[in-house]
Design an enzyme around this catalytic site. Structure first.
Site, PDB file in Angstrom:
ATOM      1  N   ASN A   1       0.877  -1.173   0.000  1.00  0.00           N
ATOM      2  CA  ASN A   1       0.000   0.000   0.000  1.00  0.00           C
ATOM      3  C   ASN A   1       0.915   1.223   0.000  1.00  0.00           C
ATOM      4  O   ASN A   1       1.687   1.411   0.936  1.00  0.00           O
ATOM      5  CB  ASN A   1      -0.855  -0.060   1.273  1.00  0.00           C
TER       6      ASN A   1
ATOM      7  N   LYS B   1       0.022   4.267   0.248  1.00  0.00           N
ATOM      8  CA  LYS B   1      -0.572   5.373   1.035  1.00  0.00           C
ATOM      9  C   LYS B   1      -0.521   6.666   0.200  1.00  0.00           C
ATOM     10  O   LYS B   1      -0.678   6.610  -1.011  1.00  0.00           O
ATOM     11  CB  LYS B   1       0.133   5.498   2.394  1.00  0.00           C
TER      12      LYS B   1
ATOM     13  N   HIS C   1      -8.881  -0.028   5.736  1.00  0.00           N
ATOM     14  CA  HIS C   1      -7.524   0.107   6.271  1.00  0.00           C
ATOM     15  C   HIS C   1      -7.571   0.878   7.603  1.00  0.00           C
ATOM     16  O   HIS C   1      -8.407   1.775   7.778  1.00  0.00           O
ATOM     17  CB  HIS C   1      -6.624   0.837   5.271  1.00  0.00           C
TER      18      HIS C   1
ATOM     19  N   GLU D   1      -5.879   3.215   8.789  1.00  0.00           N
ATOM     20  CA  GLU D   1      -5.803   4.684   8.698  1.00  0.00           C
ATOM     21  C   GLU D   1      -7.139   5.280   8.263  1.00  0.00           C
ATOM     22  O   GLU D   1      -7.486   6.391   8.651  1.00  0.00           O
ATOM     23  CB  GLU D   1      -4.644   5.090   7.766  1.00  0.00           C
TER      24      GLU D   1
ATOM     25  N   GLU E   1      -4.316  -6.583  10.091  1.00  0.00           N
ATOM     26  CA  GLU E   1      -3.420  -5.450  10.283  1.00  0.00           C
ATOM     27  C   GLU E   1      -3.683  -4.820  11.648  1.00  0.00           C
ATOM     28  O   GLU E   1      -4.494  -3.892  11.763  1.00  0.00           O
ATOM     29  CB  GLU E   1      -3.658  -4.408   9.194  1.00  0.00           C
TER      30      GLU E   1
ATOM     31  N   GLY F   1       2.881   1.262  10.676  1.00  0.00           N
ATOM     32  CA  GLY F   1       3.536   2.565  10.490  1.00  0.00           C
ATOM     33  C   GLY F   1       4.709   2.808  11.429  1.00  0.00           C
ATOM     34  O   GLY F   1       5.061   1.963  12.260  1.00  0.00           O
TER      35      GLY F   1
ATOM     36  N   SER G   1       4.318  -3.233   9.805  1.00  0.00           N
ATOM     37  CA  SER G   1       5.771  -3.245  10.055  1.00  0.00           C
ATOM     38  C   SER G   1       6.461  -4.524   9.592  1.00  0.00           C
ATOM     39  O   SER G   1       7.352  -5.037  10.269  1.00  0.00           O
ATOM     40  CB  SER G   1       6.066  -2.987  11.536  1.00  0.00           C
TER      41      SER G   1
HETATM   42  P1  PGA Z   1       3.801  -0.496   7.369  1.00  0.00           P
HETATM   43  O1  PGA Z   1       2.345  -0.263   6.782  1.00  0.00           O
HETATM   44  O2  PGA Z   1       4.361  -1.753   6.757  1.00  0.00           O
HETATM   45  O3  PGA Z   1       4.574   0.726   6.957  1.00  0.00           O
HETATM   46  O4  PGA Z   1       3.674  -0.625   8.858  1.00  0.00           O
HETATM   47  C1  PGA Z   1       1.456  -1.327   6.698  1.00  0.00           C
HETATM   48  C2  PGA Z   1       0.101  -0.875   6.261  1.00  0.00           C
HETATM   49  O5  PGA Z   1      -0.341   0.209   6.640  1.00  0.00           O
HETATM   50  O6  PGA Z   1      -0.567  -1.610   5.514  1.00  0.00           O
END
Ligand code: PGA
Length: 267
Positions: free
Chosen positions: A9, A11, A95, A97, A166, A172, A212
């Protein structure tokens, strides 16, 4: 060998030119990994310029969100119809976020899932608990709630749904790296909810892990959690990073050793 899913992703990152170059890179990578379904989710702005017909079948390009209505007075929003029009192969919904920075609710996500399914768009549904929900010991309940509401009225068609676990606390910068046992338990809980809903048909729904993921932890995630694939953010935003995590993940797959051996022994 079972299909392995591996995607990123992006973002709110990357220009059109950067996404074009990334898709070109994936198209080349795809030939070397026919058993891997690769995918990226760039920003909406880059989707319009991608020519779907030039992508191999094991490269998907999709969207990070959409509105539930096909059209209407929803300024600034984009619908499933519009995504299909652009040749998007899938749409991610729910997601963390979106849920936590934009206040998206489970019932809104359900309407989106329904709308995507009606239009024939493949859905990557993200579910995951917050740190305080985990601390309170309600992870299983939260996952069940998110899945049951989002998938209400959805009947599984093969290859139309993927679920990504997730956990919000793992995503993040500043996210805590999940232990493989934590992921394994949640993945089993997700599969149990899907199986209770759809029986054997649920077995066809790939369950991915994201949060992560790095080239250093992905091997344990692949070996010890029962996931069908990985969904990576930051670590896969460069071509080099994407390849490094993918290769480390594939090396950890149980049958990978045999595959490499049989390739090597071929004249
Ligand atoms: P990240 O993001 O690997 O940077 O933690 C994962 C995600 O938001 O899908």
């Amino acid at each position: 060998m079972e299909r392995f899913y591996f995607g990123s992703n992006f973002k709110m990152h990357k220009t059109l030119a950067e996404v074009r170059a990334f898709v070109q890179f994936l198209n080349e990578l795809a030939g070397a990994h026919p058993d891997v379904q690769l995918f990226i989710l760039p920003p909406f702005t880059a989707l319009g310029a991608l020519d779907g017909s030039r992508r191999p079948g094991n490269v998907w390009v999709g969207a990070q969100n959409m509105h539930w209505a096909a059209e209407g007075a929803y300024t600034g929003e984009i619908s499933a119809l519009m995504l299909r029009d652009l040749g998007a192969d899938l749409v991610m919904l729910g997601h963390a976020e979106r849920r936590h920075k934009f206040g998206e609710t489970d019932s809104e996500i359900q309407r989106k899932v329904e709308s995507a399914a009606e239009i024939g768009l493949r859905v990557l549904l993200c579910v995951g608990e917050t740190a305080s929900q985990r601390q309170s010991g309600v992870t299983g309940e939260i996952l069940a709630l998110q899945l049951k509401i989002a998938l209400q009225g959805f009947s599984p068609q093969p290859d139309r749904l993927l679920v990504a676990y997730e956990p919000v606390w793992a995503i993040g910068k500043g996210g805590r790296e999940a232990a493989p046992e934590e992921i394994a338990l949640s993945v089993a809980q997700i599969r149990a909810v899907l199986a209770a809903q759809w029986g054997e048909a649920a077995g066809a729904v790939p369950v991915l892990y994201g949060g992560s993921v790095t080239k250093d932890n992905c091997g344990a995630y692949v070996r010890e959690t029962g996931v069908d694939g990985l969904f990576v953010g930051r670590a896969a935003w460069t071509q080099q990073g994407f390849t490094a995590v993918l290769e480390a993940a594939l090396d950890a797959r149980p049958s990978q050793g045999n595959r490499i051996q049989s390739k090597v022994s071929r004249p």
